[in-house]
Every structure is written in C-alpha cells, then in structure tokens.
Design an enzyme around this catalytic site. Structure first.
Site, PDB file in Angstrom:
ATOM      1  N   TYR A  23       0.842  -1.204   0.000  1.00  0.00           N
ATOM      2  CA  TYR A  23       0.000   0.000   0.000  1.00  0.00           C
ATOM      3  C   TYR A  23       0.877   1.253   0.000  1.00  0.00           C
ATOM      4  CZ  TYR A  23      -3.162   3.581   1.850  1.00  0.00           C
ATOM      5  OH  TYR A  23      -3.859   4.739   2.055  1.00  0.00           O
ATOM      6  N   GLU A  45     -11.491   6.116   5.787  1.00  0.00           N
ATOM      7  CA  GLU A  45     -10.787   6.793   6.877  1.00  0.00           C
ATOM      8  C   GLU A  45     -11.729   6.989   8.066  1.00  0.00           C
ATOM      9  OE1 GLU A  45      -7.639   7.362   7.298  1.00  0.00           O
ATOM     10  OE2 GLU A  45      -6.822   7.219   5.286  1.00  0.00           O
ATOM     11  N   TRP A  53      -5.013   1.732  10.751  1.00  0.00           N
ATOM     12  CA  TRP A  53      -5.280   1.674   9.314  1.00  0.00           C
ATOM     13  C   TRP A  53      -5.095   0.250   8.793  1.00  0.00           C
ATOM     14  CZ3 TRP A  53      -7.991   3.501   5.697  1.00  0.00           C
ATOM     15  CH2 TRP A  53      -7.706   3.217   4.366  1.00  0.00           C
TER      16      TRP A  53
END
Length: 191
Positions: A23, A45, A53
């Site tokens: 990522y 988010e 995350w």
C-alpha cells in the site's frame, strides 16, 4: 525510517506487514483526482476512527463488496435492512454510526454532484489543485481543520481534523513520506 525486504528506506509505519508495504509503495500519497475514489477513501478513513489503518486495509475488499463497490448512487439508497446486513458482516467494521455516516456521506456526495459540484474539484480546491509537500510529523493541521469544518458543515460525519489529515495523506493532497523514504521524491514528481 525502516528498510523493507528490498532494503529501500521507507516510512516506519509501512513495513509491519506485506500488505502495508505494498500500500505504501503503490498508493499512499499518490494524488487521487477521481471523485468517487476520493469519497471512498474518506469513508474508509472514517471507519478507521479508533482503529489502526492496517485493520481497514485488511478489510478494504470486504468493505467494497459490502458497500456496492462504493458506488455513491447505490449506497445512498441503503435502508434499515442494509444497515442490519452490514452490522452482521464480520468482514467489515460493524459500527452502526459509521455505517449510517457512510450512507449519509453518499447522499451528500450525490447532492453535490446533482448541483453540479464535482467532489474532486471541491477537495482539491483547498490546496489550489496541487499536492502540498508535508513534513510527516502532524496528526492534523490548520488546513485539515478547515476542510473538516467544511465537510461537517455539509453534513459529513467522522471527518474530524485528524481523520481528514490522514485522508489528505492517503489521497496525495499532502506528500508526507518521510524525507529519507524512497517514495517521497517519486510522489513529489507526480504532483
């Protein structure tokens, strides 16, 4: 600063898992100009609030399947049956407030589009259309506070200044790759 398996210097958060490294190397900080993708990332988010995350990243494909590919037109029509379905889906974060915020976010996104306001143009207007070169040390900034305030004024939820700043980093509105990170110069060149 940590080095990955290929010994290139990376942002320290990015080498905990192979998924986070991939990522970081391919997506994080790359300027996103697609309205739907900007909205999807903002919603994800919001789901991250209170979590790492890495949890959201690991469940991202499940979220996409559960939320009709994050098609705002489809998500805006979700009703109580859909909310109950999502609350029973172990593949996503099962928070009624976050699910309802995503549905409401789709409705707001659609209202903006129907009024002729492009979501990408709205988002990038805060940086005059170009990525900012950050320092990688902030949890929020005066700009993320201003964007948060405007998103909340429009009715978006889970868009506090810290969430907004993480979103700005993710979608490349700010390049917060560490100065030593091999991606910093590459991402800066994309701006």
């Amino acid at each position: 600063m940590t080095n990955g398996a290929d010994d290139r210097p990376r942002c320290s958060w990015s080498t905990k898992t192979a998924q986070e490294c991939a990522y970081h190397d391919a997506e994080w900080g790359v300027p996103v100009r697609d309205s739907r993708m900007l909205w999807e990332t903002l919603m994800l988010e919001g789901f991250q609030a209170g979590l790492a995350w890495s949890v959201i990243l690991a469940k991202r494909e499940n979220f996409r399947a559960a939320f009709a590919g994050f098609d705002p037109r489809a998500v805006a029509t979700f009703d109580e049956r859909d909310i109950e379905r999502l609350l029973g889906d172990a593949g996503i974060v099962r928070s009624r407030a976050k699910i309802e915020a995503t549905i409401r976010g789709a409705q707001i996104y659609n209202a903006m589009a129907d009024a002729g306001e492009d979501f990408a143009a709205f988002c990038w207007s805060f940086t005059e259309g170009r990525p900012l070169q950050g320092e990688g040390v902030h949890a929020q900034t005066p700009l993320s506070q201003a964007i948060s305030k405007e998103l909340k004024r429009r009715g978006f939820k889970f868009t506090g200044p810290t969430i907004v700043y993480a979103w700005m980093q993710a979608v490349g509105m700010v390049n917060d790759h560490a100065p030593e990170c091999f991606r910093r110069a590459e991402v800066a060149a994309l701006g």
